[in-house]
Structures are given as C-alpha cells and as structure tokens.
Scaffold this active site. Sequence first.
Site, mmCIF file in Angstrom:
data_model
loop_
_atom_site.group_PDB
_atom_site.id
_atom_site.type_symbol
_atom_site.label_atom_id
_atom_site.label_comp_id
_atom_site.label_asym_id
_atom_site.label_seq_id
_atom_site.Cartn_x
_atom_site.Cartn_y
_atom_site.Cartn_z
ATOM 1 N N CYS A 100 7.528 -1.559 2.385
ATOM 2 C CA CYS A 100 8.132 -0.886 1.232
ATOM 3 C C CYS A 100 9.146 0.158 1.689
ATOM 4 O O CYS A 100 10.246 0.254 1.142
ATOM 5 C CB CYS A 100 7.050 -0.244 0.362
ATOM 6 S SG CYS A 100 6.090 -1.472 -0.557
ATOM 7 N N GLY A 113 0.833 -1.200 0.000
ATOM 8 C CA GLY A 113 0.000 0.000 0.000
ATOM 9 C C GLY A 113 0.867 1.250 0.000
ATOM 10 O O GLY A 113 2.082 1.176 0.219
ATOM 11 N N GLN A 171 1.109 3.498 2.164
ATOM 12 C CA GLN A 171 1.745 3.668 3.478
ATOM 13 C C GLN A 171 2.388 2.366 3.969
ATOM 14 O O GLN A 171 2.476 2.129 5.170
ATOM 15 C CB GLN A 171 0.724 4.183 4.491
ATOM 16 C CG GLN A 171 0.359 5.641 4.306
ATOM 17 C CD GLN A 171 1.569 6.564 4.394
ATOM 18 O OE1 GLN A 171 2.534 6.283 5.098
ATOM 19 N NE2 GLN A 171 1.527 7.667 3.672
ATOM 20 N N SER A 172 2.852 1.538 3.063
ATOM 21 C CA SER A 172 3.468 0.269 3.454
ATOM 22 C C SER A 172 4.757 0.487 4.248
ATOM 23 O O SER A 172 5.688 1.150 3.775
ATOM 24 C CB SER A 172 3.767 -0.559 2.198
ATOM 25 O OG SER A 172 4.675 -1.600 2.499
ATOM 26 N N ASN A 173 4.804 -0.086 5.436
ATOM 27 C CA ASN A 173 6.039 -0.057 6.229
ATOM 28 C C ASN A 173 7.098 -0.943 5.602
ATOM 29 O O ASN A 173 8.291 -0.648 5.662
ATOM 30 C CB ASN A 173 5.757 -0.550 7.650
ATOM 31 C CG ASN A 173 4.762 0.333 8.374
ATOM 32 O OD1 ASN A 173 4.981 1.526 8.534
ATOM 33 N ND2 ASN A 173 3.641 -0.250 8.800
#
Length: 346
Positions: free
Chosen positions: A78, A72, A74-76
């Site tokens: 990524c 997403g 806001q992927s942590n």
Amino acid sequence: MINYPPRISLAQTPTPLHPLKRLQESIGGPLIWLKRDDLTGAVLSGNKVRKLEFIAAKAKQQACSALITCGGIQSNHCRATALVAAQLGFKCHLILRGIPSDQQLSDGNQLLDELSGCTISYHKPAEYFTHLDDIFAEVSKGFAERGDKALVIPTGGSDGDGLWGYIAACEELKKDFAQHQINPSVIITASGSGGTQAGLVVGAQLFDLAATVYGINVCDDEDYFVSKIAADIQEWQQKYPEQAKQLNCQPDQSKDLINIIDGYVGKGYGIASDAVIDTIRLLARTEGIVLDPVYSGKAFNGLLMEIANGRFNSSADATPENIVFIHTGGVFGLFAFKEQFAAAKS
Ligand SMILES: *Cc1c(COP(=O)(O)O)cnc(C)c1O
C-alpha cells in the site's frame, strides 16, 4: 527474447547481489547470496515496486486516473502504491485492515501513506475479510461519480500483470549469476500474497535459470499458496498467450513448479517470534543489513532453521552450495515492532 508489456521505470535496478560472507563465517553452512531488492528505492523500496512498474503502466494504458488497493495497516504494498500514485499523478485510495486507536500515532508505512496524500479507509478485520469486494466496488463507484476511472490492484499487486515484476527480476538475476560466475541451486523468497514467487517461477523457466524456486510462507499454508500461485500463473498464461508459449508448461502443470516451505508462520501473519527478532539482530550485527519482522526476517529465520536441520547443506567435502535469498524489503514495518524489540533486548 521475451516481449515485455508496457512498463514504467520506477525501481532502482539492477539491485546488488552479494554473498553474506561474514554470516557464513559466523554460523557456517552454505553461502547465502542476498538479492538486495530492499534497495529498489528509498521510500519506494522493496519487491512491490518491481510489480508496480507493470501495474502502473497498465493503469496508464487503460486511461485510469486513480489506483485503489488494499492491505494491512503496515502494508508495504500500500505504501509503495500510494507513493507511486503521487509520483505519476494518479489519485489513490487505500483500503486498510484494522482500526488504529485514537492514542496511537501513525508509524512506519502508515505514516508514509498519509504523507503521500492518498485517501485511506480503515476497516474492521471481520468486515475486511468478508466484504473486500464490496468495499472495492464502493470505492470505485465513488471515484466514478467524481469522473475518475480507477484501477483495482489486488492484495500485494499479485496477479497476472504484477507477475511481470519478478519475471524481469529473473532476467536481472541471470546477468548477476554470469557476472559473479555462480550457478545457484536455490532461490528463496518470503511469500505473502504469492506474486513474487509466481514471477520467479515463471522467470526462472523463461530465462533458463538452473535454480529451484522456494517460497517460505509468512501466512496461510502450503495448500493455499500452491493454489494461489498456480492461479496467478494461469491468469498470466491467459493474458499473455504469446509469451506463455515460451514457458513450455501446460496451465495445469504449473503446480509442479511451486515449492512451499511451510512451518514458519508461527502465531500468524504479522506476529514475529523471538527467534525472528534474534535473526533480524544477527543479520544487522554481522552484515549491517536490516530485515523486517513480517516477511524477510520471518523467511530468513526459516531458511536458517532449514539449514540447521540439514536442508540445502552440502556435505563437508562438496563445494558449498550457493543459495539466493531475495531481500524483499519491508524496513518501515520494523518500526511498528519497537515494543517487541525493547522487550527482547540482548
Ligand atoms: C509483500 C511482501 C512480501 C511478499 O511478497 P508477495 O509477492 O506478496 O508474496 C515479502 N516481503 C516484503 C517486505 C513484502 O512487503
């Protein structure tokens, strides 16, 4: 002793394990110990860094020069991957789900992604969910045409390699328990792509922890996570047959070790109820610890509701149980929720 595959040291470990005494004074119930994996680094914080220690080592071993992963906006995972790539000299491409609007400035994890210098492509959710494999193939092809070999890292770094991160964390927990002279009956984590729980399930067996591992799912449902986690464990067993011998578990038996507490997804992945926002406030005020609305806050709120409903709650005369909750991080995702915090002021 367990033979670990190659590993690159990235996480600040061991992370602290400490009891939430002020929370217990305030709300009663069992003593919750927090494993502070939100402290695995400053910007490299959270649970994904533990997985990336093994994933990045595999990339080096396979002579890759680039990392590709997805998630997403806001992927942590990524954000952690992009920063690890910069630290170790990999090129990096993130496949992000969602199209940011023109007026919106980058916030939280997305801002950090951009700082890392990685390339990013944004995809409509419908396209992302139906064509993720094609998108990965296209990005890999692009790297290959420029002479780069890319490692494809699945959602959340959850696969047979990423699983090692939380196997190693169990070795650390074993030492924590000895140091604090506790023998917790329960270890709980938020489950989003399942790799953290898969690693904890395997690690708890390998290191002989007495605790039962539970995942509180923040998306999908129990059936999905039981199959997904069992598949990750099976992949691990196939890739690492020597170590898997010590697991004492037939590949088709791993499902028996997977405990999901379903019922706290709410309106969906990435959507936090006001109860979750209240729980985040409660922990910030009583302990000075900040959870996130997507994972750790949603799961911690689930844990408090389970305790309020009598689960994990020892009777008044028994010694209070010790529960371990893994604080998997996610603080940067909090900032994307600022409107909701403002609306739910109290
Ligand atoms: C990814 C993530 C989780 C979930 O971990 P999985 O291994 O994907 O199940 C929990 N908390 C935070 C903060 C995360 O970023």
